[in-house]
Design an enzyme around this catalytic site. Structure first.
Site, PDB file in Angstrom:
ATOM      1  CG  ASP A   1     -76.683  43.419 -51.090  1.00  0.00           C
ATOM      2  OD1 ASP A   1     -75.678  42.964 -51.669  1.00  0.00           O
ATOM      3  OD2 ASP A   1     -77.720  43.758 -51.688  1.00  0.00           O
TER       4      ASP A   1
ATOM      5  CG  HIS B   1     -77.101  41.514 -54.564  1.00  0.00           C
ATOM      6  ND1 HIS B   1     -77.379  42.857 -54.394  1.00  0.00           N
ATOM      7  CD2 HIS B   1     -77.235  41.265 -55.890  1.00  0.00           C
ATOM      8  CE1 HIS B   1     -77.651  43.407 -55.567  1.00  0.00           C
ATOM      9  NE2 HIS B   1     -77.571  42.459 -56.490  1.00  0.00           N
TER      10      HIS B   1
END
Length: 444
Positions: free
Chosen positions: A332, A363
């Protein structure tokens, strides 16, 4: 506005060209059973529900078989999820809800394209499940959000998006904005939905910073949340640290610019409460958040630490009383390194929380097949909802069976006592109820 748009476009172009971060290869413990793949792990406290999920949720491991090249580029996956075209197979019909303080929030009900102008209010006796989707706190309806609603419709849900005050075109009728972790507006919206359809199961899914908002609601409401099960896609768990350390500067610049753009529309109205010059001149997300909720013109303004004591998404996490699945990726680019930003101890010790950790996904990315396909995180979330409901239904049947066994045993004992009433009674060393009427729990 053209200058703002050009600046935003430049930032986004830099993000596309930005090299992706090195993937973490750390290993994690507390993985349930043997359901461990190279590219994902289910981390949770061992329990009956966890064992059931491992067996039933086949979609959990489906991301391991995705071999296309782009999944190794977390920045690109994130950009596609945020900026990609919305799903044209779903449209939204808006419903405004006036709150107790005369503020407004908006509920966008997902419908098929042909039903755009003729959505009818569902009957109060309807049992069709409802999926409440909470987008990120920046108020943008992303490609991922629209695809979640589309997939929910195809699986027989009613889908509705919760829009905060002044976000996504919702008018600002008061000078009050919603602090990050204040669930009062969401509580009123859920009560309204519950009042309209009391017979429907209610599920909730949060995306990004919207997931933290959902966790705040679940913790504060506890067993009175009216929600059957919940899911969080790429949540940011430690928000205060995230604001203080900051995400990578290109992402921070893009998010900061976007927030300033929509807040500038309400500069005159908000000027009664906040210092708009300080707001629009903020150089970090932390400075902007402080200008909105801490450095205000009201007396006894909150300090930064006090603000987060009241708004931290994990402040009441021990009060959560429903199953919650959190889907995160190790790469992420906004949250940061998993070992520093994900509270693994929460999932290893709390039986209500489950962490589905993948190696790839970015993300809120998790692109499964191609640009027009469904997202792996969405399929896993709906699979989790269905399996949780099936598990509880099975538990109820087993409890009912044990109660019936106890009733039959009592009747047989009474009949036997009647037949041998002339004989001396002898006490039984065993308790039939303790043997056959045990209480089952998914947290055991």
């Amino acid at each position: 506005m053209l200058g703002w748009a050009a600046s935003l476009g430049t930032l986004l172009l830099l993000l596309v060209l930005w090299s992706y971060k090195k993937r973490s290869s750390s290993s994690f413990s507390a993985v349930v059973g043997e359901k461990v793949e190279e590219d994902y792990k289910l981390i949770c406290k061992p329990s009956a529900l966890a064992n059931y999920l491992v067996k039933q949720c086949r979609s959990f491991g489906s991301y391991s078989h995705v071999s296309w090249l782009w999944r190794s580029f977390p920045t690109l996956q994130t950009l596609v999820g945020v900026l990609g075209p919305v799903d044209y197979g779903v449209h939204f019909v808006r419903e405004y809800l006036q709150l107790s303080d005369e503020g407004l929030v908006a509920l966008d009900w997902a419908v098929r394209p042909g039903q755009l102008q003729r959505r009818r209010r569902a009957s109060s006796n309807s049992t069709v499940p409802i999926l409440l989707v909470i987008p990120n706190s920046f108020g943008k309806i992303t490609r991922n959000t629209s695809k979640m609603c589309h997939l929910a419709l195809t699986h027989g849900y009613q889908a509705v998006i919760f829009n905060r005050r002044c976000q996504n075109g919702c008018p600002l009728s008061t000078t009050k904005l919603q602090p990050y972790g204040d669930p009062n507006d969401l509580r009123e919206a859920i009560r309204y939905i519950r009042h309209c359809q009391p017979s429907s199961r209610l599920f909730a899914a949060g995306e990004g910073t919207g997931a933290g908002f959902l966790l705040s609601y679940l913790g504060e409401c506890g067993s009175s949340s009216y929600i059957t099960a919940a899911g969080c896609i790429s949540p940011l768990f430690r928000l205060q640290e995230w604001y203080e350390t900051g995400c990578p500067w290109l992402w921070q610049a893009a998010l900061l610019l976007y927030q300033k753009m929509y807040l500038s529309r309400y500069a005159t109205a908000l000027g009664q409460l906040i210092n708009t010059e300080r707001l629009l001149g903020s150089r970090t997300l932390k400075e902007l958040e402080e200008a909105l909720f801490c450095q205000t013109k009201v007396p006894n303004a909150l300090t930064w630490d006090t603000y987060w004591e009241r708004n931290d998404p994990l402040r009441d996490i021990d009060e959560v009383a429903i199953p919650v699945l959190c889907i995160c990726s190790q790469d992420d680019p906004i949250r940061g390194e998993a070992q520093n930003t994900v509270p693994f101890e929460l999932f290893e010790t709390n039986p209500h929380f489950f962490l589905l950790l993948s190696k790839y996904g970015g993300h809120c990315g998790f692109i499964k097949d191609n640009m027009s396909g469904t997202m792996w995180s969405h399929s896993a979330l709906l699979d989790f909802f269905k399996s949780s409901v099936d598990f509880f239904a099975m538990e109820e049947r087993l409890k009912g069976l044990s109660r019936r066994k106890g009733t039959i045993s009592n009747a047989m004992n009474r009949s036997l006592q009647d037949r041998v009433s002339c004989r001396k009674e002898q006490s039984c060393p065993h308790n039939i109820h303790e043997i056959y009427n045990w209480q089952r729990s998914y947290t055991r």
